[in-house]
Design an enzyme around this catalytic site. Structure first.
Site, short mmCIF file in Angstrom:
data_model
loop_
_atom_site.label_atom_id
_atom_site.label_comp_id
_atom_site.label_asym_id
_atom_site.label_seq_id
_atom_site.Cartn_x
_atom_site.Cartn_y
_atom_site.Cartn_z
N THR A 96 2.03 -4.32 4.39
CA THR A 96 1.86 -4.79 5.74
C THR A 96 1.34 -6.27 6.17
O THR A 96 1.53 -6.76 7.20
CB THR A 96 0.69 -3.82 6.43
OG1 THR A 96 -0.51 -3.63 5.91
CG2 THR A 96 1.36 -2.36 6.45
N THR B 11 0.75 -1.32 -0.14
CA THR B 11 -0.08 0.34 0.32
C THR B 11 0.75 1.33 -0.08
O THR B 11 0.41 2.29 -0.53
CB THR B 11 -1.00 -0.09 1.29
OG1 THR B 11 -1.79 -1.27 1.15
CG2 THR B 11 -1.84 1.13 1.15
N LYS C 67 1.16 -7.47 13.27
CA LYS C 67 0.00 -6.70 12.76
C LYS C 67 -1.17 -7.07 13.58
O LYS C 67 -1.61 -8.29 13.59
CB LYS C 67 -0.19 -7.02 11.34
CG LYS C 67 -1.41 -6.01 10.86
CD LYS C 67 -1.33 -6.08 9.12
CE LYS C 67 -2.45 -5.24 8.70
NZ LYS C 67 -2.62 -5.08 7.13
#
EC number: 6.3.5.-
Lengths: 448, 448
Positions: free
Chosen positions: A178, A102, A257
């Site tokens: 991510t 991203t 995450k």
């Protein structure tokens, strides 16, 4: 290269000798359209994606196009060094290696979905202030969404990072999706025996097209860390809280995450971060002094054996999965057990057989926080007797990547066990403090 | 019954007509020993475990025993109602159903390991104050460590709970090991269409032999909730913080064991708890008003199909596992994907084939916090096109148990999908607030 194009659009562009990056002009439905050809991620095979001067991308069907004209071949100010390195006019201090994700992505005009973008130039354009803090060089290594990341790519990233450090950069920033960033961070961490500077993985949870994007700040802060930090570790640098005050530099082997969409999704587990970065003040505040220091040389040993499996235990799971895994050639299994490191006792015989066959079985906990302890309950003791190795407070994902690395270097089960329990880069934390456990909200919330 | 005894010790006790629970006396090495015979979990087959008057258990080898004497058969004040219910003299308000786990466990004298204890009387003895807050009845349903819990036991627990509520108890407390407590809570939650009172699962992270045990407070508080709370939901009641101030009542489908050993390991994810219990003040503080209320009757529908699998995605995983799972008869897979709900695109064709064969593939996130959203990135869209169902903000474990329940009731894939996305008991939370994400510690810690 006409990335992403198929069928009619591919044919059309090829026949006009047009590549991605070329400036073109055409007429359609009475309108004149001029712009740069972008890679296609369109589902339709007759669409050309064009970036207009105003920055917007549009999709144009080739049917009904008239007066198509190649205005200029690929603009030379878009520097894309793919693999080969151009000689630098000025020696860089920080190298940005872009792998996709991203942080380097754009919204797909046609569908609203996000796709990886191409050039690191685009990234740097986000935040011109970067030039004030470090001399930058950038390289697009690949452009993939991180859910497609694989161990073979980890090696390429590691090699690129080594090269950049060997060439004298003070640190390396790796732009990465991510989704699997923490896996890559662990892989790089185990691959480097020593580093002259930090490797800082950075990503973003909101694409750069959105006002709330965390891309520029995360990137800026990562560059600050890569150049100036005293530690030479593989780290992840992401937003520390939901506002823009600071980013956190997490040890790559102790971070996860923890939220699908929040900007502060990355949090250290069973550990505290290495540093807090107040990017506006250009201040790196160290939170601890037990970091690994910058060394004289970069020693890389990146090999991974993917014949492993991550098995999450749950009530009702059929232990025959172990037999299948072994028959499929698996050499090691990381179990995400319950609580202190348990499975049902039905697994005992399967694990016994597996370890007898030289298969490594390591135990972590699906609780994530805390340490496994297989001496407290009878089940844990039985599992240990069957050859299962308790893996301290290692995260399941970190243990899995470590096992891939260990299996590529050892085949003797006792030595594999010993390496898995050797603390290489802080993946095992022997001392826990209550502060590691986050504080949950325990009051009422009035929803409108 | 001479539970746990084998070999010489079993022979010895049998020949003296001694059962577990009997009071005996013997001489050994010049010492006189008197106590109650306890079940054996000794690895040696010549050891008799005896509970002395001072409460300690000791192990005595039968070799060299002299003057062995059966003083008194099983003490009648140890009420163990196994399955069959004795007629109660006084109608109870709260029924405690004991399934095993640390809350009803003792430290194994010989090895220091913890094993399940036998009687609920032992539990009630922990905290005589319980008699002040409710009329109690207790039943030992089974005595297993929760890592050995299975879907077939969930059904037995559900049936016992229904019976207890049907008999007029205001609520039910289920003593359960903490390892898989959240799985059982989900299973019970999906099994009851309506409840006349709450089902409160309770466990402990420290065994009752330790001064820091959370057993008495958790149990006391659970009884308070079972009797007095206005909600009739399946909940988990455990310590709210590391001190003894309050316990939290979590919705069973929105809670997870988040630490291997802390007393406040259980925390709500993507939700806030239903209530906070200040046990000293006997106060249940409701944190929300959108709970499910007590109904007129208990409607139970407990069926589970265990032909499911929980697959945690990681870089390098071989997608052929999908083929194996289907060939082994699996009817549904819950994927713990990365980020917003992804796997590598290599899985697309495998999922396509699986869903074409009628196998349900549901997507959750290994981030745990937040909601999956498979419309943001190309990969998510591709996965959806291949038949994968995004499961909102459901926990992977909850989704798995729900799938077991749904598959036992439906065989049509579209109907399975629709049921999986139907919010039955709050397992899907459509509105998230920032407070759901806990606060991590972001400062330095000085270790001595």
């Amino acid at each position: 290269m006409l990335e992403g194009y198929r069928g009619k659009a591919l044919e059309f562009l090829s026949s006009h000798n047009v590549d991605v990056g070329d400036l073109i002009e055409l007429q359609k439905d009475g309108l004149s359209i001029k712009g740069v050809v972008m890679p296609s991620y369109s589902k339709e095979d007759d669409i050309i994606v064009i970036k207009l001067d105003n920055g917007y991308n549009i999709g144009v069907s080739i049917s009904g196009i008239s007066n198509f004209k190649l205005v200029e071949k690929k603009r030379q100010n878009i520097q894309v060094s793919k693999g080969e390195q151009k000689p630098l006019k000025e020696k860089s201090e920080v190298k940005i290696i872009s792998t996709g994700g991203t942080i380097v992505s754009k919204v797909e005009y046609e569908t609203g979905a996000v796709r990886p973008a191409l050039t690191t130039e685009e990234i740097i354009n986000f935040m011109p202030e970067i030039n004030e803090i470090a001399k930058i060089d950038a390289e697009v290594l690949f452009s993939i969404l991180s859910e497609n990341m694989k161990p073979e790519y980890w090696i390429k990233i590691a090699e690129s990072a080594k090269k950049a450090l060997d060439e004298g950069n003070l640190g390396v920033v790796i732009a990465h999706g991510t989704d699997t960033m923490a896996y890559t961070a662990s892989a790089l961490a185990f691959s480097f025996k020593s580093l002259t500077g930090p490797i800082v993985l950075v990503g973003s949870q909101r694409s750069s097209d959105r006002p709330s994007s965390d891309s520029p700040i995360n990137l800026y802060s990562a560059i600050l860390v890569a150049k100036n930090s005293p530690f030479a570790e593989v780290t992840i640098n992401m937003h520390g809280e939901s506002s823009d005050t600071y980013t956190l530099v997490h040890r790559g082997v102790k971070v996860r995450k923890m939220h699908t969409s929040r900007r502060d999704a990355f949090q250290s587990i069973n550990d505290i971060p290495l540093a807090k970065v107040f990017w506006k003040e250009k201040e790196i505040k160290l939170l601890r002094d037990d970091y690994i220091k910058r060394k004289e040389e970069n020693a890389l040993d990146a090999k991974f054996d993917t014949r492993v499996f991550l098995l999450k235990y749950y009530p009702g799971i059929n232990p025959e999965i172990i037999e299948y895994l072994i028959s499929s050639g698996i050499r090691g299994i990381i179990v995400e057990g319950t609580g202190l490191g348990h499975t049902s006792t039905e697994f005992v015989d399967y694990f016994k057989k597996a370890t007898k066959d030289g298969v490594f079985i390591g135990m972590t906990s699906q609780c994530l926080f805390g340490r496994v302890n297989m001496n407290v309950y009878t089940t844990g003791r039985l599992l240990q007797e069957s050859g299962v190795t308790p893996l301290e407070d290692m995260l399941p994902e970190t243990a899995l990547v470590k096992l891939m690395w260990v299996l590529a270097h050892e085949s003797d089960l006792d030595k594999i066990r010993s390496l898995m329990l050797t603390n290489f880069v802080g993946e095992i934390n022997y001392r826990h403090v209550p502060e590691y456990f986050p504080r949950w909200f325990h009051d009422g919330i009035r929803l409108q």
